[in-house]
Write an enzyme that holds these catalytic residues in place. Sequence first.
Site, PDB file in Angstrom:
ATOM      1  N   LYS A 123      28.961  30.768  25.621  1.00  0.00           N
ATOM      2  CA  LYS A 123      28.961  30.044  26.900  1.00  0.00           C
ATOM      3  C   LYS A 123      29.789  30.805  27.936  1.00  0.00           C
ATOM      4  O   LYS A 123      30.572  31.693  27.562  1.00  0.00           O
ATOM      5  CB  LYS A 123      29.546  28.647  26.680  1.00  0.00           C
ATOM      6  CG  LYS A 123      30.983  28.713  26.186  1.00  0.00           C
ATOM      7  CD  LYS A 123      31.465  27.400  25.601  1.00  0.00           C
ATOM      8  CE  LYS A 123      32.917  27.545  25.167  1.00  0.00           C
ATOM      9  NZ  LYS A 123      33.400  26.399  24.410  1.00  0.00           N
ATOM     10  N   TYR A 164      52.299  41.271  50.236  1.00  0.00           N
ATOM     11  CA  TYR A 164      52.451  40.020  50.982  1.00  0.00           C
ATOM     12  C   TYR A 164      53.751  39.299  50.601  1.00  0.00           C
ATOM     13  O   TYR A 164      54.121  39.266  49.422  1.00  0.00           O
ATOM     14  CB  TYR A 164      51.283  39.081  50.673  1.00  0.00           C
ATOM     15  CG  TYR A 164      49.962  39.558  51.215  1.00  0.00           C
ATOM     16  CD1 TYR A 164      49.752  39.710  52.576  1.00  0.00           C
ATOM     17  CD2 TYR A 164      48.911  39.842  50.345  1.00  0.00           C
ATOM     18  CE1 TYR A 164      48.531  40.140  53.066  1.00  0.00           C
ATOM     19  CE2 TYR A 164      47.689  40.271  50.821  1.00  0.00           C
ATOM     20  CZ  TYR A 164      47.497  40.420  52.184  1.00  0.00           C
ATOM     21  OH  TYR A 164      46.295  40.842  52.651  1.00  0.00           O
TER      22      TYR A 164
END
Length: 360
Positions: A37, A250
């Site tokens: 999956k 940042y």
Amino acid sequence: MEAAKRRAWVEVDLGALRRNATALAARAAVPLLPMIKADAYGLGAVAVARALAPMGVWGFGVAAVAEAEELRTAGITERILLVSPSLPEEFPDVRRLAVTPAFGAPATLLQWIEGGGGTWHLSIDTGMNRAGVPWFQIGDIVDLVRSHPPEGAFTHFHSADRNDGSRQLQQERFREAVDALPMRPPLLHAENSPGIERQGPSAWDVARPGVFLYGVGGDEGAAVRPEPVVHLRARVVEIRDVFDGGTVSYGATWRASGTRRVATVSAGYADGYRRAFGNRGTALVHGRAAPVAGMVTMDMTMLDVTGVPCAVGDVATLLGRDGEALLDVNDVARVAELSPYELLVGLALRAPRIYTEGAS
Ligand SMILES: *Cc1c(COP(=O)(O)O)cnc(C)c1O
């Protein structure tokens, strides 16, 4: 894509994948139903299915009809079990794709039977409260089971990675529910990867591993250990000296004390290298550890390579093996308080997958 044009990529070692499957099948001593999956946890469901099918698996497990469709379109002919509940509007596709659905809700099962029925598995909830008929309400579904017997019945452990007795309790509940059915379904299954690792021979007929196949497992106390399968790599694209007091990325969360050499690599959180690794992760360059400096950005991550031989164009390893050194998925995830499952699944974002038969 030629190596020279790659900026970041996920190397998937199919040889290691197969060896992990072989090791787990030997331990479980029953056929495997590999869970592929979520695009095989981000590794590529079609490639994983093609690599594992020749080993004689019982079939493959998916969570969505669209996942089954992709496998059928690619020519995968093995059984496909849809372990998550399906909706009646999906039944035409389920039948067209020859997928085996799982039911636990009597009303949905009734619609399946009234629409013509077909092979199905009974999902029994033994404590997860996610999907399946609750074990103590098995009586609600017994008449439907009698009229349309399932090929299999299964449950799912919520804490098989812990030695807290919950698995034994869930097994007892499962056994109790199965004993209350009018017949024993030919295929009973319950174990996920940690369930197999920790127990040895399966108590049931098939086993449903996922994450171990993809290289995650082997915690303390485990008798089998997976080989690493996934390696996230990116190129060094710039190198600079950051002088005393200079900051990186940042938020200026990283500050150089003294002169540091900082390499910029061309992978960021858009490639699945999660923001949580900012100031916490470690990469490998030529087998040497290089800590992440500052926040991970969308497309680039900076590494402190002071004292580490490093040139523009070199390959940095953010996950997996580089020579003798290894960044194990479990360890890397733990550093940033991530689930190893989430880390793997997230790698499929932008970086292309390159399939190999051994770490390159
Ligand atoms: C995902 C899943 C598995 C596999 O679990 P792992 O921990 O990855 O081995 C097994 N069974 C069900 C029902 C699942 O949803």
